[in-house]
Design an enzyme around this catalytic site. Structure first.
Site, short mmCIF file in Angstrom:
data_model
loop_
_atom_site.label_atom_id
_atom_site.label_comp_id
_atom_site.label_asym_id
_atom_site.label_seq_id
_atom_site.Cartn_x
_atom_site.Cartn_y
_atom_site.Cartn_z
N CYS A 116 -26.76 -38.46 13.66
CA CYS A 116 -28.20 -38.77 13.62
C CYS A 116 -28.69 -39.20 12.25
CB CYS A 116 -29.01 -37.56 14.09
SG CYS A 116 -28.52 -36.95 15.69
N HIS A 244 -36.22 -37.94 11.42
CA HIS A 244 -35.38 -37.92 12.62
C HIS A 244 -36.06 -37.13 13.72
CE1 HIS A 244 -32.19 -37.56 15.39
NE2 HIS A 244 -31.80 -36.35 15.03
N ASN A 274 -34.08 -37.30 21.69
CA ASN A 274 -33.30 -37.50 20.46
C ASN A 274 -32.30 -38.63 20.71
OD1 ASN A 274 -31.49 -37.40 18.36
ND2 ASN A 274 -31.25 -35.16 18.38
N1 ACO Z 1 -34.55 -24.94 30.15
C1 ACO Z 1 -34.91 -23.63 30.34
N2 ACO Z 1 -34.39 -22.64 29.58
C2 ACO Z 1 -33.50 -22.96 28.64
C3 ACO Z 1 -33.09 -24.29 28.41
C4 ACO Z 1 -33.66 -25.29 29.22
N3 ACO Z 1 -33.34 -26.59 29.08
N4 ACO Z 1 -32.20 -24.31 27.40
C5 ACO Z 1 -32.05 -23.04 27.00
N5 ACO Z 1 -32.82 -22.23 27.76
C6 ACO Z 1 -32.97 -20.78 27.66
C7 ACO Z 1 -31.78 -20.10 27.03
O1 ACO Z 1 -30.76 -19.88 27.97
C8 ACO Z 1 -32.40 -18.83 26.50
O2 ACO Z 1 -32.50 -17.93 27.56
P1 ACO Z 1 -32.22 -16.35 27.32
O3 ACO Z 1 -33.29 -15.92 26.34
O4 ACO Z 1 -32.38 -15.77 28.68
O5 ACO Z 1 -30.86 -16.26 26.75
C9 ACO Z 1 -33.81 -19.24 26.12
O6 ACO Z 1 -34.06 -20.48 26.81
C10 ACO Z 1 -34.00 -19.45 24.64
O7 ACO Z 1 -32.93 -20.25 24.14
P2 ACO Z 1 -32.87 -20.68 22.63
O8 ACO Z 1 -31.61 -21.43 22.38
O9 ACO Z 1 -33.16 -19.49 21.76
O10 ACO Z 1 -34.12 -21.65 22.55
P3 ACO Z 1 -34.76 -22.27 21.26
O11 ACO Z 1 -36.15 -21.88 21.17
O12 ACO Z 1 -33.88 -22.07 20.04
O13 ACO Z 1 -34.74 -23.82 21.58
C11 ACO Z 1 -33.45 -25.81 21.12
C12 ACO Z 1 -33.50 -24.47 21.85
C13 ACO Z 1 -34.59 -26.67 21.63
C14 ACO Z 1 -32.12 -26.47 21.41
C15 ACO Z 1 -33.61 -25.56 19.61
O14 ACO Z 1 -32.72 -24.56 19.16
C16 ACO Z 1 -33.38 -26.80 18.81
O15 ACO Z 1 -34.14 -27.74 18.83
N6 ACO Z 1 -32.28 -26.84 17.98
C17 ACO Z 1 -32.00 -27.99 17.17
C18 ACO Z 1 -31.40 -29.07 17.99
C19 ACO Z 1 -31.20 -30.29 17.15
O16 ACO Z 1 -31.95 -30.56 16.26
N7 ACO Z 1 -30.19 -31.05 17.43
C20 ACO Z 1 -29.97 -32.21 16.64
C21 ACO Z 1 -28.79 -32.83 17.06
S1 ACO Z 1 -28.55 -34.16 16.00
C22 ACO Z 1 -27.08 -34.95 16.32
O17 ACO Z 1 -26.43 -35.32 15.39
C23 ACO Z 1 -26.60 -35.16 17.71
#
Ligand code: ACO
Length: 318
Positions: A116, A244, A274
């Site tokens: 990214c 980003h 993304n």
């Molecule tokens: N729908 C519903 N529930 C979900 C989903 C979904 N799509 N995904 C996860 N959950 C659940 C989990 O299972 C968890 O449930 P639990 O509490 O029963 O275990 C709960 O939601 C909370 O999960 P978290 O992972 O703690 O959620 P968080 O608030 O951290 O959000 C997210 C997750 C959106 C992925 C966040 O961590 C994030 O944005 N991280 C950064 C991602 C990023 O920037 N990626 C860049 C990639 S760049 C590249 O080079 C490809």
């Protein structure tokens, strides 16, 4: 001293719109969960039956950027495509683009993988290569088709990503400013990876979302501060921040931490998701085409991604 300015931008999103409600038909999720945690409402996927591919997105974004710049393909000296999801490992997406647009044989064509952060890396690499290139224009494209590397049984990743490409034309000229680029990588951090050719597991993107979130909220403010220091500028002297688009909450965190004007940092993740290397140049092009950015404006661009990598740069629009 020679430097660079952005003389044209372009972008291309595929036609198929996939809403959060569509995602809820594939995995157990909801519009409420996705939009409140990420800011995403829909993303676009390539439709092979409609003739869309990584190659066509790259070609369309690049063509629009060249048209905006008023530059012919024959005037391009450096052609870079930042990506990790090209149609073929080789020939590179840059060589395919050279063929599609008819760029001369002595155009320096190569792909660059910094996930990214790739487009911002690409700007810096082009700035370094242009003084030794045959012609003073660089075409820098960021493009990814993440829908191809999604595990559609993993709700924690598949709802986040989309397909798309963006491009910018840089002109190198005596007296133009430098990009004040900064960069970094943490190759020992495996919180985000996709296996490649020769690996036994499928090439799906794997991500520890919380770890990447922590990384992103560390390096986005860091990269921004480092660019401002390198340029000797205050944040309020920057016309626009193009961050980003991985998660609106990450951008909001950086804006708060740095005390930036939120109106200068708005993104487009709501309708793109993304798009990895496509993210920064697609947003840049949308801002230019909406008239929110114009000649003489200075834009601070920052990205982070798998590798793990991050990069920042300050670019002026011609
Ligand atoms: N729908 C519903 N529930 C979900 C989903 C979904 N799509 N995904 C996860 N959950 C659940 C989990 O299972 C968890 O449930 P639990 O509490 O029963 O275990 C709960 O939601 C909370 O999960 P978290 O992972 O703690 O959620 P968080 O608030 O951290 O959000 C997210 C997750 C959106 C992925 C966040 O961590 C994030 O944005 N991280 C950064 C991602 C990023 O920037 N990626 C860049 C990639 S760049 C590249 O080079 C490809």
């Amino acid at each position: 001293m020679s430097g660079v300015k952005i003389v044209g931008t372009g972008s291309a999103l595929p036609g198929r719109v996939v809403t959060n409600d569509d995602m809820a038909k594939i995995v157990e999720t909801s519009d409420e969960w996705i939009s409140s945690r990420t800011g995403i409402r829909s993303r676009r996927y390539c439709d092979a039956q409609a003739g869309e591919s990584h190659r066509t997105l790259v070609r369309d974004a690049a063509t629009r950027a060249l048209e905006a710049a008023g530059i012919e393909p024959a005037q391009v000296g450096v052609c870079l495509v930042a990506t990790f999801t090209a149609d073929t490992c080789t020939p590179s997406a840059a060589c395919l683009l050279q063929a599609d647009l008819g760029m001369p044989e002595d155009t320096l064509c190569l792909d660059l993988n910094a996930a990214c952060a790739g487009f911002v890396y690409g700007l810096h690499v082009a700035e370094c290569l242009l003084p030794g290139a045959k012609r003073p224009y660089a075409l820098v494209v960021g493009a990814d088709t993440l829908s191809r590397v999604m595990d559609f049984s993993d709700r924690t990743t598949c709802v986040l990503f989309g397909d798309g490409a963006g491009a910018a034309v840089l002109e190198c000229r005596e007296g133009y400013p430098c990009l004040h680029a900064v960069w970094g990588s943490r190759g020992d951090d495996a919180s985000l990876y996709a296996p490649g050719v020769g690996c036994e597991e499928p090439s799906y993107l794997h991500m520890d979302g919380r770890a990447v979130f922590r990384f992103a909220t560390d390096v986005m403010p860091l990269a921004t501060t480092q660019v401002l220091e390198a340029a000797g500028m205050r944040a309020d002297e920057v016309d626009r921040f193009v961050f980003h688009q991985a998660n609106k909450r990450i951008v909001d965190f950086a804006v708060r931490k740095l005390g930036l004007d939120p109106a200068k940092c708005e993104g487009n993740i709501d309708h793109t998701g993304n798009t990895s290397a496509g993210s920064v140049p697609i947003l840049l092009d949308e801002l230019v085409r909406a008239g929110e950015l114009g000649s003489g404006d200075r834009v601070l661009l920052a990205g982070f991604g798998a590798g793990l990598t991050w990069a920042g740069a300050l670019a002026e629009l011609a």
